[in-house]
Design an enzyme around this catalytic site. Structure first.
Site, mmCIF file in Angstrom:
data_model
loop_
_atom_site.group_PDB
_atom_site.id
_atom_site.type_symbol
_atom_site.label_atom_id
_atom_site.label_comp_id
_atom_site.label_asym_id
_atom_site.label_seq_id
_atom_site.Cartn_x
_atom_site.Cartn_y
_atom_site.Cartn_z
ATOM 1 N N ASP A 125 0.864 -1.173 0.000
ATOM 2 C CA ASP A 125 0.000 0.000 0.000
ATOM 3 C C ASP A 125 0.902 1.225 0.000
ATOM 4 O OD1 ASP A 125 -2.455 -1.367 0.077
ATOM 5 O OD2 ASP A 125 -2.426 -1.471 2.257
ATOM 6 N N ASP A 140 -6.972 -1.529 -4.459
ATOM 7 C CA ASP A 140 -8.020 -1.150 -3.509
ATOM 8 C C ASP A 140 -8.980 -0.144 -4.134
ATOM 9 O OD1 ASP A 140 -6.716 -2.735 -1.605
ATOM 10 O OD2 ASP A 140 -5.624 -1.030 -0.762
#
Length: 165
Positions: A125, A140
């Site tokens: 991330d 995401d």
């Protein structure tokens, strides 16, 4: 050119679903590779407090279930399989096909991290829009946008069904 309300032929629908899914995975993996190399020395500040910061997530969205990477790997594999089978065997309108492609591509992008990157089953991330909001990635965002689009389309479709009756 098909009209907006008319479902596409099955092959065209499947091609859109798979094309969007593959495109999403490719963009996701490229951005994660760039992030891993470019952010190793620390975060990059953007505008309005947003920044790019390299993190590794062993859980699901919002780090829910951290440390349970195996569970999420199995769930993602099953979800991708079922959704892909449904999406390629069902005729969809263009927006629905795009939405399914985004969902499948988002789930697959994170699954690729868990299975093929040397991160111990964790997902990369790197986008932080605010300190109080969890760090996320392209997969995401793809997954979120696909689900949001499917929900939005279901509201419009449900409304249209009521007006036709």
């Amino acid at each position: 050119m098909p009209r907006a309300g008319v479902p596409l032929r099955r092959r065209v629908s499947a091609a859109i679903v798979l094309g969007v899914a593959v495109g999403s995975v490719v963009v996701d993996q490229i951005t994660k590779s760039i992030a891993e190399h470019s952010l190793a020395d620390g975060p990059v500040r953007l505008v309005l407090g947003a920044r790019l910061v390299l993190t590794y997530n062993s859980g699901a969205a919002f780090s829910v279930g951290a440390g349970r990477s195996v569970v999420f790997t199995v769930l993602a594999s099953l979800t991708i399989s079922v959704l892909t089978a449904y999406a390629i065997w069902t005729r969809h309108r263009v927006a629905q096909a795009i939405a399914f492609g985004l969902v499948i591509g988002g789930a697959a992008g994170n699954l690729v991290d868990r299975l093929f990157r040397a991160n111990g089953g964790r997902v990369i991330d790197f986008v932080e829009i605010a300190r109080w909001w969890p760090v996320f990635n392209w997969a995401d965002a793809s997954l979120f946008c696909g689900v949001a689009l499917l929900l939005l389309l279901s509201f419009f479709e449900g409304g249209n069904e009521r007006h036709r009756s």
